[in-house]
Design an enzyme around this catalytic site. Structure first.
Site, PDB file in Angstrom:
ATOM      1  N   ASP A   9      -7.177  -0.916   4.854  1.00 17.19           N
ATOM      2  CA  ASP A   9      -6.361  -1.444   3.763  1.00 17.19           C
ATOM      3  C   ASP A   9      -5.556  -0.244   3.252  1.00 17.19           C
ATOM      4  O   ASP A   9      -5.894   0.910   3.529  1.00 17.19           O
ATOM      5  CB  ASP A   9      -7.286  -2.006   2.678  1.00 17.19           C
ATOM      6  CG  ASP A   9      -6.572  -2.205   1.356  1.00 17.19           C
ATOM      7  OD1 ASP A   9      -5.550  -2.903   1.350  1.00 17.19           O
ATOM      8  OD2 ASP A   9      -7.014  -1.622   0.360  1.00 17.19           O
ATOM      9  N   ASP A  11      -3.413   0.003  -0.318  1.00 20.72           N
ATOM     10  CA  ASP A  11      -3.455   0.262  -1.769  1.00 20.72           C
ATOM     11  C   ASP A  11      -4.891   0.274  -2.290  1.00 20.72           C
ATOM     12  O   ASP A  11      -5.600  -0.710  -2.172  1.00 20.72           O
ATOM     13  CB  ASP A  11      -2.624  -0.792  -2.507  1.00 20.72           C
ATOM     14  CG  ASP A  11      -1.128  -0.594  -2.248  1.00 20.72           C
ATOM     15  OD1 ASP A  11      -0.463  -1.552  -1.846  1.00 20.72           O
ATOM     16  OD2 ASP A  11      -0.651   0.531  -2.422  1.00 20.72           O
ATOM     17  N   THR A 122      -1.595  -5.946   2.044  1.00 21.72           N
ATOM     18  CA  THR A 122      -0.773  -6.965   1.398  1.00 21.72           C
ATOM     19  C   THR A 122       0.628  -6.435   1.091  1.00 21.72           C
ATOM     20  O   THR A 122       1.592  -7.190   1.045  1.00 21.72           O
ATOM     21  CB  THR A 122      -1.434  -7.389   0.063  1.00 21.72           C
ATOM     22  OG1 THR A 122      -2.751  -7.844   0.340  1.00 21.72           O
ATOM     23  CG2 THR A 122      -0.639  -8.490  -0.616  1.00 21.72           C
TER      24      THR A 122
HETATM   25  C1  XBP Z   1      -2.526  -4.424  -2.779  1.00 25.33           C
HETATM   26  C2  XBP Z   1      -1.625  -5.468  -3.277  1.00 25.33           C
HETATM   27  C3  XBP Z   1      -0.158  -5.184  -3.357  1.00 25.33           C
HETATM   28  C4  XBP Z   1       0.098  -4.008  -4.306  1.00 25.33           C
HETATM   29  C5  XBP Z   1       1.543  -4.024  -4.797  1.00 25.33           C
HETATM   30  O1  XBP Z   1      -2.295  -4.360  -1.399  1.00 25.33           O
HETATM   31  O2  XBP Z   1      -2.095  -6.550  -3.579  1.00 25.33           O
HETATM   32  O3  XBP Z   1       0.449  -6.350  -3.851  1.00 25.33           O
HETATM   33  O4  XBP Z   1      -0.729  -4.162  -5.461  1.00 25.33           O
HETATM   34  O5  XBP Z   1       2.403  -3.912  -3.683  1.00 25.33           O
HETATM   35  P1  XBP Z   1      -3.499  -3.884  -0.374  1.00 25.33           P
HETATM   36  P2  XBP Z   1       3.608  -4.972  -3.538  1.00 25.33           P
HETATM   37  O6  XBP Z   1      -3.790  -5.111   0.484  1.00 25.33           O
HETATM   38  O7  XBP Z   1      -2.919  -2.735   0.400  1.00 25.33           O
HETATM   39  O8  XBP Z   1      -4.682  -3.480  -1.228  1.00 25.33           O
HETATM   40  O9  XBP Z   1       4.332  -5.016  -4.863  1.00 25.33           O
HETATM   41  O10 XBP Z   1       4.454  -4.428  -2.401  1.00 25.33           O
HETATM   42  O11 XBP Z   1       2.945  -6.275  -3.191  1.00 25.33           O
HETATM   43 MG    MG Z   2      -6.374  -2.593  -1.578  1.00 19.25          MG
END
Ligand code: XBP
Ligand code: MG
Length: 257
Positions: A9, A11, A122
């Site tokens: 993953d 973020d 995501t």
């Molecule tokens: C986390 C998310 C993303 C980020 C914001 O992604 O849910 O929406 O919070 O990025 P991950 P965007 O699956 O990597 O934990 O504004 O581009 O969605």
């Molecule tokens: Mg994440």
């Protein structure tokens, strides 16, 4: 089948990015003349909705929230999110975000062992590129055999779609890969796709329920067993992960193919 790939993953997992996302959202709201401000408490709540555009839409549906004027709500949200993404990319370039403890070490061990690397996130490739480059350098994007992002699939996490997409690109079965996540929603997605899943919660997600994860660590740095010293020295995180994956899947063997 033994462990063939690590699926990260982004973020919260590769780097603790959500504060930078939150700042970019608030700067975008100001740039669009909107009286919105997502403080940390509210943002932690809104993180239950994955995807920036979906997060804005969810906030807009709250009673009393005044939205962008104009008839086309989706276009208004898309415009705000595009501004946010540009501001987030600028933050990544200026703040030089670092990866979380143990992430680089595990990636280096995987590359040395021929264990493939993938991303299932995501967020968008527009955000992943500068983050991976800032954290690991210009060549680093090439380390990942597959990069599956939220805008490539029909349903974002907790749906398994982005993990299924990563496995399809890798041409691997779920039980030959390990997922690494930071949130309960991410763990749900990875488990729904059938992967052995390691959770490394952040301050944003530490109060969530990680019972579905196969292993919960405060960070990937905890994978290394300081007490266990093999004849070749400290047992690395990848070896320990490989053993736990083999035990859990009841298949394959702890050593690489
Ligand atoms: C986390 C998310 C993303 C980020 C914001 O992604 O849910 O929406 O919070 O990025 P991950 P965007 O699956 O990597 O934990 O504004 O581009 O969605
Ligand atoms: Mg994440």
């Amino acid at each position: 089948m033994s462990l063939r790939a690590l699926v990260f993953d982004v973020d919260g997992t590769i780097a603790d990015t959500e504060e930078a996302h939150r700042r970019a959202f608030n700067e975008a709201f100001r740039a669009h003349g909107l009286p919105w401000n997502w403080d940390r408490r509210l943002y932690a709540e809104l993180l239950q909705v994955t995807g920036g555009k979906e997060r804005i839409a969810s906030y807009l549906s709250r009673p009393g929230v005044i939205g962008p004027n104009g008839s086309n709500r989706a276009a208004g949200i898309a415009a705000i999110h595009a501004t946010k993404t540009a501001l987030y990319r600028r933050l990544l370039e200026s703040d030089g975000l670092r990866s979380r403890p143990g992430v680089r070490q595990l990636i280096d061990e995987a590359r040395a062992a021929g264990t493939r690397l993938a991303i299932a996130s995501t967020t968008s490739i527009e955000n992943i590129e500068p983050l991976v480059t800032a954290a690991f350098g210009r060549e680093a994007l090439r380390w990942f055999s597959a990069i599956a992002t939220g805008d490539m699939v029909a349903a974002k996490k907790p749906a398994p779609d982005v993990y299924n997409a990563a496995l399809a690109m890798l041409q691997l079965e779920p039980d030959s890969a390990v997922a690494i996540e930071d949130s309960a929603i991410g763990v749900q997605a990875a488990k729904a796709a059938g992967l052995y899943t390691v959770a490394t919660p952040t301050d944003w997600s530490h109060s969530q329920d990680f019972a579905a994860a196969d292993l919960v660590l405060s960070s990937l740095a905890d994978l290394r067993e300081p007490s266990a010293v093999s004849q070749a020295g400290l047992i690395g995180g990848l070896d320990r992960l490989r053993r736990m994956h083999a035990e859990a899947t009841g298949r394959g063997h702890a050593c690489p193919d």
